[in-house]
Design a protein around this motif. Structure first.
Motif, mmCIF file in Angstrom:
data_model
loop_
_atom_site.group_PDB
_atom_site.id
_atom_site.type_symbol
_atom_site.label_atom_id
_atom_site.label_comp_id
_atom_site.label_asym_id
_atom_site.label_seq_id
_atom_site.Cartn_x
_atom_site.Cartn_y
_atom_site.Cartn_z
ATOM 1 N N LYS A 2 0.935 -1.248 0.046
ATOM 2 C CA LYS A 2 -0.127 -0.151 0.062
ATOM 3 C C LYS A 2 0.983 1.334 0.000
ATOM 4 C CE LYS A 2 -4.095 2.167 2.218
ATOM 5 N NZ LYS A 2 -4.912 2.086 3.127
ATOM 6 N N GLN A 3 0.585 2.139 -0.844
ATOM 7 C CA GLN A 3 0.959 3.507 -0.883
ATOM 8 C C GLN A 3 0.946 4.279 0.231
ATOM 9 O OE1 GLN A 3 2.710 4.482 -3.967
ATOM 10 N NE2 GLN A 3 3.352 6.590 -3.273
ATOM 11 N N TRP A 4 1.944 4.961 0.879
ATOM 12 C CA TRP A 4 2.070 5.748 1.818
ATOM 13 C C TRP A 4 1.352 7.148 1.548
ATOM 14 C CZ3 TRP A 4 7.608 5.230 4.102
ATOM 15 C CH2 TRP A 4 7.874 4.194 4.759
ATOM 16 N N CYS A 21 19.980 12.965 6.223
ATOM 17 C CA CYS A 21 19.998 11.485 5.672
ATOM 18 C C CYS A 21 21.332 11.186 5.830
ATOM 19 C CB CYS A 21 19.703 11.464 4.165
ATOM 20 S SG CYS A 21 18.221 11.681 3.752
ATOM 21 N N SER A 22 22.576 11.815 5.807
ATOM 22 C CA SER A 22 23.827 11.391 6.045
ATOM 23 C C SER A 22 23.991 11.271 7.494
ATOM 24 C CB SER A 22 24.938 12.300 5.381
ATOM 25 O OG SER A 22 24.909 13.688 5.977
ATOM 26 N N THR A 23 23.741 12.103 8.228
ATOM 27 C CA THR A 23 23.510 12.063 9.917
ATOM 28 C C THR A 23 22.931 10.905 10.158
ATOM 29 O OG1 THR A 23 23.711 14.666 9.828
ATOM 30 C CG2 THR A 23 22.978 13.227 11.934
ATOM 31 N N SER A 60 10.073 9.869 -0.365
ATOM 32 C CA SER A 60 11.261 9.190 -0.712
ATOM 33 C C SER A 60 12.335 9.069 0.592
ATOM 34 C CB SER A 60 12.136 9.971 -1.657
ATOM 35 O OG SER A 60 12.218 11.231 -1.523
ATOM 36 N N VAL A 61 12.102 9.864 1.243
ATOM 37 C CA VAL A 61 12.739 9.927 2.594
ATOM 38 C C VAL A 61 12.657 8.959 3.563
ATOM 39 C CG1 VAL A 61 14.073 11.301 4.473
ATOM 40 C CG2 VAL A 61 13.565 12.562 2.386
#
Length: 111
Positions: A2-4, A21-23, A60-61
Motif C-alpha cells: 500500500k502507498q503511504w 539523511c547522512s547524519t 522518498s526520505v
C-alpha cells in the motif's frame, strides 16, 4: 504494498534533507556495529529525531529511512557466528509515523 499517503497540502519544502539523511546513516552504522555481540539489547530509532516535522518530509526520505534500517538488520544477521547462531534480530516499525522503530536482539532460549 500500500502507498503511504502523507500529504498535508503544504507547498513548503523540508530543508537540509541530504544532511539529515547522512547524519542518520552515520548514526545507524555506528550503533549497529556491535549490537549482535551484546545480546538482549535494542536500538530505538525515532523518525522525528532525525527528520523533524514529518508532514513536510517526502515519501522518498521515509523509504530511505526504512530501507537503511532493513539493510542494517540484514548486515547484523550476516555477522552472526556459530556461537551467536541462536540469536534473533528483530526489526519493528510503526506505520505511517515511523515512531518507536526498534532493532531488537533478544536473549536466546538456551541462556
Amino acid at each position: 504494498m500500500k502507498q503511504w499517503n502523507v500529504y498535508n497540502y503544504s507547498k513548503q519544502k523540508a530543508r537540509g534533507l541530504r544532511r539529515r539523511c547522512s547524519t542518520f546513516s552515520r548514526y545507524i552504522y555506528e550503533h549497529t556495529e556491535s549490537l549482535i555481540t551484546i545480546g538482549g539489547s535494542h536500538l530505538g530509532l525515532n523518525f522525528h529525531k532525525f527528520f523533524g516535522d514529518t508532514s513536510k518530509v517526502p515519501n522518498s526520505v521515509r523509504k530511505f529511512f526504512v530501507q537503511t534500517i532493513i539493510n542494517r538488520v540484514q548486515h547484523l544477521i550476516s555477522l552472526k557466528t556459530e556461537a551467536e547462531k541462536e540469536y534473533r534480530v528483530i526489526c519493528v516499525f510503526t506505520l505511517p509515523e515511523l515512531d518507536n522503530t526498534l532493532i531488537i536482539t533478544p536473549y536466546p532460549k538456551s541462556i
